[in-house]
Design a protein around this motif. Structure first.
Motif, PDB file in Angstrom:
ATOM      1  N   LYS A  16       0.850  -1.184   0.000  1.00  0.00           N
ATOM      2  CA  LYS A  16       0.000   0.000   0.000  1.00  0.00           C
ATOM      3  C   LYS A  16       0.888   1.237   0.000  1.00  0.00           C
ATOM      4  CE  LYS A  16      -3.235   2.580   2.922  1.00  0.00           C
ATOM      5  NZ  LYS A  16      -3.899   2.643   4.244  1.00  0.00           N
TER       6      LYS A  16
ATOM      7  N   GLU B  70     -14.049   2.540  -8.053  1.00  0.00           N
ATOM      8  CA  GLU B  70     -12.993   1.904  -7.263  1.00  0.00           C
ATOM      9  C   GLU B  70     -11.958   1.280  -8.196  1.00  0.00           C
ATOM     10  OE1 GLU B  70     -14.339  -1.532  -5.219  1.00  0.00           O
ATOM     11  OE2 GLU B  70     -12.466  -1.868  -4.144  1.00  0.00           O
ATOM     12  N   VAL B  71     -10.700   1.598  -7.957  1.00  0.00           N
ATOM     13  CA  VAL B  71      -9.624   1.023  -8.764  1.00  0.00           C
ATOM     14  C   VAL B  71      -9.499  -0.472  -8.462  1.00  0.00           C
ATOM     15  CG1 VAL B  71      -7.133   0.989  -9.149  1.00  0.00           C
ATOM     16  CG2 VAL B  71      -8.336   3.182  -8.893  1.00  0.00           C
ATOM     17  N   GLN B  72      -9.457  -1.271  -9.512  1.00  0.00           N
ATOM     18  CA  GLN B  72      -9.216  -2.700  -9.351  1.00  0.00           C
ATOM     19  C   GLN B  72      -8.186  -3.160 -10.365  1.00  0.00           C
ATOM     20  OE1 GLN B  72     -12.959  -4.965  -9.383  1.00  0.00           O
ATOM     21  NE2 GLN B  72     -12.748  -5.075  -7.157  1.00  0.00           N
TER      22      GLN B  72
ATOM     23  N   SER C  15      -9.625  -1.802 -13.951  1.00  0.00           N
ATOM     24  CA  SER C  15     -10.923  -1.150 -13.992  1.00  0.00           C
ATOM     25  C   SER C  15     -10.973  -0.057 -12.934  1.00  0.00           C
ATOM     26  CB  SER C  15     -12.051  -2.161 -13.759  1.00  0.00           C
ATOM     27  OG  SER C  15     -11.916  -2.771 -12.493  1.00  0.00           O
ATOM     28  N   GLY C  16     -11.941   0.848 -13.082  1.00  0.00           N
ATOM     29  CA  GLY C  16     -12.125   1.893 -12.080  1.00  0.00           C
ATOM     30  C   GLY C  16     -11.305   3.141 -12.307  1.00  0.00           C
ATOM     31  N   PHE C  17     -10.564   3.198 -13.411  1.00  0.00           N
ATOM     32  CA  PHE C  17      -9.800   4.399 -13.751  1.00  0.00           C
ATOM     33  C   PHE C  17      -9.578   4.400 -15.261  1.00  0.00           C
ATOM     34  CE2 PHE C  17      -5.529   2.545 -14.453  1.00  0.00           C
ATOM     35  CZ  PHE C  17      -5.712   1.282 -13.893  1.00  0.00           C
TER      36      PHE C  17
ATOM     37  N   TYR D  65      -1.739   2.013  -6.722  1.00  0.00           N
ATOM     38  CA  TYR D  65      -2.636   0.883  -6.478  1.00  0.00           C
ATOM     39  C   TYR D  65      -1.983  -0.387  -7.008  1.00  0.00           C
ATOM     40  CZ  TYR D  65      -6.484   3.953  -5.195  1.00  0.00           C
ATOM     41  OH  TYR D  65      -7.272   4.883  -4.560  1.00  0.00           O
TER      42      TYR D  65
END
Lengths: 108, 115
Positions: free
Chosen positions: A47, B1-3, B25-27, B104
């Motif tokens: 993270k 949501e970024v995935q 996905s998500g961006f 991410y």
């Protein structure tokens, strides 16, 4: 592309502050304000905690701060909490990217 | 949501080949540089490769240069890593990560190189 140098382990008691160093060279850490820090709990993905030496992404506690002097970057965690126990990695731009070897933080 | 969802990891013999995929996905995928980073069992993170938003620039770690090829298909929001001439030391969990700052990360896909 030699790895950045981090201490293998650091420890601190709840409420204390600790600092993790990340030493590179004039070709990476020393040349760019592009050092980032990642927290990794066991079995989890890393993270992002700090980017561009001292910037915090949205949602990251202000107990985490970053700095740099010469070829060495540092991550400071203040007010240590049990949930901070994890592995921490620094990463520097160097044309490409280079990671540190990682530091295991133990909260006593 | 970024995935970010990696796939393609399997057990392969030394000298073999493998193609990893990362579905995003998500961006807005084609706005971002993308990376592959790996982690050998019980070891630290090792940066492997990056590709610019348009695929025009690629970079590799010395340890994989000439054996691995990174690519992307912006029409499919997908990132790839073609891995050839695999060695036992390539055994690792392979992560894809988004953006200049690797902001991410996916959960990784496990590649095991063993006879």
């Amino acid at each position: 592309q030699s790895a950045l140098t981090q201490p293998a382990s650091v420890s601190g008691s709840p409420g204390q502050s600790i600092t993790i160093s990340c030493t590179g060279t004039s070709s990476d850490v020393g040349s760019y304000n592009l050092v980032s820090w990642y927290q990794q709990h066991p079995g989890k993905a890393p993270k992002l905690m700090i980017y561009e030496v001292s910037k915090r992404p949205s949602g990251v506690s202000n107990r985490f701060s970053g700095s740099k002097s010469g070829n060495t970057a540092s991550l400071t965690i203040s007010g240590l909490q049990a949930e901070d126990e994890a592995d921490y990695y620094c990463c520097s731009y160097a044309g490409s990217r280079v990671f540190g070897g990682g530091t295991k933080l133990t909260v006593l | 949501e970024v995935q970010l969802v990696e796939s393609g990891g399997v057990v392969v013999q030394p000298g073999g080949s493998l193609r990893l995929s990362c579905a995003a996905s998500g961006f807005t995928f084609d706005d971002y540089t993308m990376h592959w980073v790996r982690q050998a069992p019980g070891k630290g993170l090792e940066w492997v490769s990056l590709i610019s938003w348009d695929g025009g620039s690629t970079y590799y770690a010395d340890s994989v240069k000439g054996r691995f090829t990174i690519s992307r298909d912006n029409s499919k929001n997908s990132l790839y890593l073609q891995m050839n001439s695999l060695r036992t030391e390539d055994t690792a969990l392979y992560y894809c990560a988004k953006g200049y700052d690797l902001d991410y990360w996916g959960q990784g896909t496990l590649v095991t190189v063993s006879s």
